[in-house]
Enzyme design. Structure first.
Site, PDB file in Angstrom:
ATOM      1  N   LYS A  73       0.838  -1.189   0.000  1.00  0.00           N
ATOM      2  CA  LYS A  73       0.000   0.000   0.000  1.00  0.00           C
ATOM      3  C   LYS A  73       0.879   1.248   0.000  1.00  0.00           C
ATOM      4  O   LYS A  73       1.910   1.289   0.693  1.00  0.00           O
ATOM      5  CB  LYS A  73      -0.912  -0.020   1.228  1.00  0.00           C
ATOM      6  N   SER A 149      -9.301   2.905   3.259  1.00  0.00           N
ATOM      7  CA  SER A 149      -8.280   3.497   2.421  1.00  0.00           C
ATOM      8  C   SER A 149      -7.442   2.477   1.656  1.00  0.00           C
ATOM      9  O   SER A 149      -6.604   2.846   0.834  1.00  0.00           O
ATOM     10  CB  SER A 149      -7.354   4.367   3.280  1.00  0.00           C
ATOM     11  N   SER A 173     -10.265   0.443   7.328  1.00  0.00           N
ATOM     12  CA  SER A 173      -9.628   0.546   6.015  1.00  0.00           C
ATOM     13  C   SER A 173      -9.159  -0.772   5.429  1.00  0.00           C
ATOM     14  O   SER A 173      -8.765  -0.822   4.266  1.00  0.00           O
ATOM     15  CB  SER A 173      -8.443   1.525   6.080  1.00  0.00           C
TER      16      SER A 173
END
Length: 475
Positions: A73, A149, A173
């Site tokens: 990520k 996210s 997230s």
């Protein structure tokens, strides 16, 4: 046909161990899938293909996932010499001078990193459509968001680009994108995975890092490879009894499962999210578990929502000012999206006493939350209040730039309490809408008890499998 696209990471690693395929073959196949799918999804925002191929050609550490392709990520996952933008224009040219301890453990497990995945600015929203990298699209419906996210990670895994990917969760997230994209997503206990060598969580220990996977066993085996404190860890989870890989498949026994549909935000629950939970309750009873409805304290109770937002906003201040020190650039409104800057200013206005009070209330909540598990082993509740949303549902108008806060709170009111208390929580893909959209259900267990979650998830996966389902964009 790609012979690897439907295999989870465990199966791919087994092929390498048997020398039936080489790491380079797996890497080349994953690169082809990324090049084919990513133009439609915008899930991968930075690639390391040449480095990955070079790593695949050379001797690799002998770990549980030797030779398996992986994505990090674009947030938290520091990698020496590679950009870590955190989805922000302010840090679009920032590259760390070290690997985070978690990334080191990923590499020691034998994983081969192919690039970084899309995330909203600083990971602040439950959608992934930031200004720097543009919107990420859901493989099940290209007009919808994969969540956030960790939306880029979810879209990449759900579309088959890689079998699993790094993700992080400060208020849902991991779990939200797992629900929206038909994946398994576990947020570990506070302190289970390392955050060093720097203090990586300015959000009062709300954030947990792990992965989004298609199979339960991949999540369990990866956590075996990464869990445990690093040097100087300020928070340490209770030690596991045995490898999580063994838990994923062990009988869970007859569990006492509490069910709650109430949320203190008063957010309405979409009929399909309600159906997902009620149908799962019946499945659990069919597997021999005792399910009873009860009250679980959620994030809006007794002003907890405000305390969460105070801690979150002050964390934004700490994050931005920390990035300013690393880059040597003073932050200004021109460097950030309107919502991020408004949250930064809100946090600046909170004051030290408000922040310390929020910390104290979160700790008090954590103690109270533990009592919910005196007579219940696991709680069942929605992951989100709605299936995957259409893109563009989080506008920040000039006269109300903090408006996305309320929208976010009503979408994931069931997630932040596991972050505040530090408990492990997971979203399991057990329901699909008539339109074909996945809807996950959430389970929360006692602090430090990932083992029960893995046993239960594996039992549900065996009884009600999901990996045969394929989104519109796959492979």
């Amino acid at each position: 046909m790609d012979p690897f696209v439907s295999l989870d990471a465990t199966a791919q690693a087994e092929l390498v161990r048997r020398r039936e395929v080489s790491p380079l073959e797996l890497v080349d196949a994953a690169i082809t899938r990324i090049e084919r799918c990513n133009p439609k999804l915008n899930a991968v925002v930075q690639t390391q293909f040449d480095t990955a191929r070079l790593r695949a050609k050379n001797p690799l550490p002998q770990g549980p996932f030797t030779g398996v392709p992986f994505l990090l990520k674009d947030l938290h996952a520091a990698q020496e010499g590679y950009p870590l933008t955190s989805g922000s224009r302010f840090t679009r040219d920032f590259s760390p001078n070290h690997d985070s301890e978690l990334v080191k453990r990923h590499l020691r497990a034998g994983l081969i990193v192919l690039g970084k995945t899309n995330t909203p600015e600083l990971g602040l929203l439950p959608t992934t459509e930031g200004e720097l990298h543009g919107p990420c699209r859901n493989p099940w419906d290209l007009t919808r968001s994969p969540g956030g996210s960790s939306g880029g990670a979810a879209a990449a895994v759900a579309s088959g680009m890689v079998p699993f990917a790094h993700a992080s969760d400060g208020g849902g997230s991991i779990r939200g994108p797992a629900s929206h994209c038909g994946l398994f997503g576990l947020k570990p206990s506070r302190g289970r995975n390392p955050t060093g060598p720097e203090l990586a969580d300015p959000f009062h220990w709300l954030i947990g890092e792990h992965a989004l996977t298609r199979s339960v066993r991949d999540s369990a085996t990866l956590l075996d490879a990464t869990e445990g404190p690093d040097v100087g860890a300020p928070s340490i989870a209770p030690p596991k009894t045995r490898p999580y890989q063994l838990e994923a498949g062990a009988p869970p026994g007859r569990l006492r499962i509490g069910l709650t549909l109430r949320n203190a935000m008063g957010a309405p629950i979409h009929p399909e999210c309600l159906a997902a939970v009620t149908a799962t309750a019946r499945k659990l009873e069919g597997l021999g578990h005792a399910v009873s409805e009860g009250h679980l304290q959620t994030a809006g109770d007794e002003d907890l929502g405000q305390h969460f937002m105070t801690a979150w906003a002050c964390g934004v201040v700490s994050s931005i000012e920390g990035l300013a020190r690393r880059t040597g650039r003073p932050p200004s409104s021109e460097h950030f999206e309107p919502f991020t800057w408004a949250l930064y200013q809100f946090g600046q206005g909170q004051g030290l006493s408000a922040y310390l009070h929020a910390q104290a209330e979160i700790l008090r909540f954590s103690r109270a939350f533990a009592r919910h598990f005196e007579d219940v082993d696991v709680w069942l509740l929605p992951t989100t209040t709605e299936p995957a949303l259409a893109l563009g549902q989080f506008p920040a108008p000039p006269d109300d730039p903090l408006a996305p806060l309320f929208r976010a709170a009503t979408l994931v009111p069931y997630c932040p309490m596991a972050n505040m208390a530090g408990n492990p929580a997971m979203s399991v893909p057990l329901h699909w809408t008539p339109e074909g959209l996945p809807v996950g259900v959430q389970f929360i267990s006692r602090f430090g008890d990932e083992a029960t979650l893995f046993r239960l998830a594996a039992q549900l996966e065996a009884a009600h499998p999901w990996t045969h389902r394929r989104p519109a964009v796959f492979g």
